[in-house]
Design an enzyme around this catalytic site. Sequence first.
Site, short mmCIF file in Angstrom:
data_model
loop_
_atom_site.label_atom_id
_atom_site.label_comp_id
_atom_site.label_asym_id
_atom_site.label_seq_id
_atom_site.Cartn_x
_atom_site.Cartn_y
_atom_site.Cartn_z
N ARG A 88 -19.31 13.17 13.14
CA ARG A 88 -19.95 12.54 11.99
C ARG A 88 -21.04 11.54 12.38
O ARG A 88 -22.09 11.47 11.73
CB ARG A 88 -18.89 11.85 11.12
CG ARG A 88 -17.96 12.85 10.47
CD ARG A 88 -16.81 12.18 9.74
NE ARG A 88 -16.01 13.19 9.04
CZ ARG A 88 -14.91 12.91 8.36
NH1 ARG A 88 -14.47 11.67 8.29
NH2 ARG A 88 -14.24 13.88 7.75
N HIS A 140 -20.34 8.82 6.84
CA HIS A 140 -20.08 10.26 6.68
C HIS A 140 -21.38 10.97 6.36
O HIS A 140 -22.13 10.56 5.47
CB HIS A 140 -19.07 10.48 5.56
CG HIS A 140 -18.43 11.83 5.58
ND1 HIS A 140 -19.13 12.98 5.33
CD2 HIS A 140 -17.15 12.22 5.81
CE1 HIS A 140 -18.32 14.02 5.41
NE2 HIS A 140 -17.10 13.58 5.70
N HIS A 160 -17.88 5.64 4.72
CA HIS A 160 -16.72 6.45 4.35
C HIS A 160 -15.39 5.91 4.87
O HIS A 160 -14.39 5.93 4.16
CB HIS A 160 -16.93 7.86 4.87
CG HIS A 160 -15.78 8.79 4.62
ND1 HIS A 160 -15.32 9.08 3.35
CD2 HIS A 160 -14.99 9.50 5.47
CE1 HIS A 160 -14.30 9.93 3.44
NE2 HIS A 160 -14.07 10.18 4.71
N GLY A 213 0.84 -1.19 0.00
CA GLY A 213 0.00 0.00 0.00
C GLY A 213 0.88 1.24 0.00
O GLY A 213 1.84 1.35 0.77
N LEU A 267 -5.86 11.66 7.75
CA LEU A 267 -4.59 12.07 7.15
C LEU A 267 -3.53 12.23 8.24
O LEU A 267 -2.36 11.88 8.05
CB LEU A 267 -4.76 13.38 6.39
CG LEU A 267 -5.87 13.42 5.33
CD1 LEU A 267 -5.81 14.73 4.54
CD2 LEU A 267 -5.75 12.24 4.38
N GLY A 303 -0.46 4.65 -0.08
CA GLY A 303 -1.17 5.88 0.20
C GLY A 303 -0.36 6.72 1.17
O GLY A 303 0.86 6.62 1.24
N LEU A 304 -1.04 7.55 1.95
CA LEU A 304 -0.30 8.43 2.86
C LEU A 304 0.49 7.65 3.89
O LEU A 304 1.65 7.99 4.19
CB LEU A 304 -1.26 9.40 3.54
CG LEU A 304 -1.77 10.53 2.65
CD1 LEU A 304 -2.68 11.46 3.44
CD2 LEU A 304 -0.62 11.34 2.06
N ALA A 305 -0.09 6.61 4.47
CA ALA A 305 0.64 5.83 5.48
C ALA A 305 1.78 5.05 4.84
O ALA A 305 2.94 5.16 5.25
CB ALA A 305 -0.32 4.90 6.22
#
Length: 669
Positions: free
Chosen positions: A338, A267, A432, A41, A472, A43-45
Amino acid sequence: MATVDSKIPQGPLADKWTNYKNNIRLVNPANKRKIDVIIVGTGLAGGSAAATLAELGYNVKAFCYQDSPRRAHSIAAQGGINAAKNYQGDGDSVYRLFYDTIKGGDYRSREANVYRLAEVSANIIDQCVAQGVPFARDYGGLLDNRSFGGVLVSRTFYAKGQTGQQLLLGAYSAMNRQIAKGKITMYNRHEMLDVVVVDGKARGIIARNLITGEIERHSAHAVVIASGGYGNVFFLSTNAMGSNATAAWKIHKRGAYFANPCYTQIHPTCIPVHGDQQSKLTLMSESLRNDGRIWVPKKLEDAKAVREGKLSPTDIAEEDRDYYLERRYPSFGNLVPRDVASRAAKERCDAGFGIINNSTNEGVFLDFSSAIERYGKEQAHIHGIHNPSKEKIIQLGEEVVASKYGNLFDMYQQITDDNPYKTPMKIYPAVHYTMGGIWVDYNLMTTVPGLYAIGEANFSDHGANRLGASALMQGLADGYFVLPYTIGDYLADDIRTGPIPTDTPEFDAAEKNVTDSIERLINNNGKHSVDYFHKKLGLIMWNKVGMARNAKGLSEAIHEIAELREQFWKEVKVPGTANEFNQELEKAGRVADFLELGELFARDALERNESCGGHYREEYQTEEGEAKRDDENYTYVAAWEYTGKPSEAILHKEDLKFENVELKTRSYK
């Protein structure tokens, strides 16, 4: 059997992370060059972890199923990223971010992990600014902030409505630097299909080349899973259609406990479902609730007229509008968390006040007319325009709103053909994010030594409900500032191990397991497509394991999912062959995993006889319809051990201890 030991350091909460870093073992630069790390993976992580570990000197192998790390679903994050900088001077602090996150998660997360997250949050902003991430700035050039749900301060840093994209480009540029140096070997269009455990330690993965269909063996001294959440178990969600739980589920079946699968975030601001043929849903950023006001008509006849197209929302008088969040939660108004906002929307629609003309009438308005007028008057005053006309006020106000949310408004108009500057947006809650995930200890290690899970793939920081703009924050905290420390302590034992061979019985068995599963899918001459089963699973999940749950529905869901899974393996049809680019085969494997995960999800929800955060059991609510926790019996993390079938999973409990915050009923009134 693995034990659930969270390995939380001793000492005062504010000193735990510092003391931990001061006492862990380190790996010197020369020895780091001898150690391989696999990251699944990007993504950001995963992207931030890959870049940081490679910068430190480790040899990193990074895998993503997309054609580029830039296409990771992190790119879809819109609203912002939290950090305790207190740039607005409004009383924010590390402790307040910690407390808001604990409270927002309805007191179902670890104090030590959450405090560490708040502590390193400020470093994330400095790191990203240094990378060139174009955060919004105020008139004087200083970084700007806005508010998100569940807090009373402005701590969210943002890049218009595309914060995730800009942060991901920052991580991607850091990755590219290491790819160019040869420290990261990038495997695009590869999907991990199993983890290899040798002598009790994670030592590699089996991956499929999605272009050629080739099954490949890859070894390393440690494996990091950063593959995101499992929201697509509902079929319709705001996740990318390719987002899946396969990597997480495969390691669960190899010994990694799965924690709190029932904690899923709905969400509140998404574009409503418009038909049976829809394949995904679209998020409208929570940042819109800074200026947008949520309402439904007060009169049932007005709601009916709106649904039938006989009445425009702009023709409904102010006194005939029910701003129900402002009415029910005056302190937080439209910026409640949320889970609270989503349930409130469902309650109004269930009562008949929904405004969408579909089979469920599910939808409410998100209105910017008040903000446009307010900003317009402010701008007229700034520009010295005395007695401005209504048209001038609206023009000036729309320009301000466009500067803040322009790309979101454009996206909404392109999808719905409605102009949100002139008429309210129509929104409704949708799946979400998933707060549940692979169980990890303080080091972010799973119950399998050498196997780590970071970002949304783990369960660690958000409890039963994640606050907006914190995903994030967690992904980058784990990748840039936590895992690079904790993994070194483990890898210190591997400096003399040498390269991990792939010609061992463990790799043979793992590869055979993968190829057998693929052959079974390809040779299964059924009559229904993969999507046929995925949609059926999604309907079961949404109707019986969705925003509101009860024992009867959950019991039915468990039974129905098990039956659907049995039908899937008898009747699914996967066209094509295994040794080619075959997206139906990819989907089939992922849906097979969802059909197992969905059952565990429902079972976890059935076992937890309380309401907390995103887990709302109809039997456990206050007189006002709010979530009613049972702290005496359920203040624990539910960590499930796989034993062969989801129905036979063993529940392990990690008791949550609260020494720095008082356990009390959440109130946003």
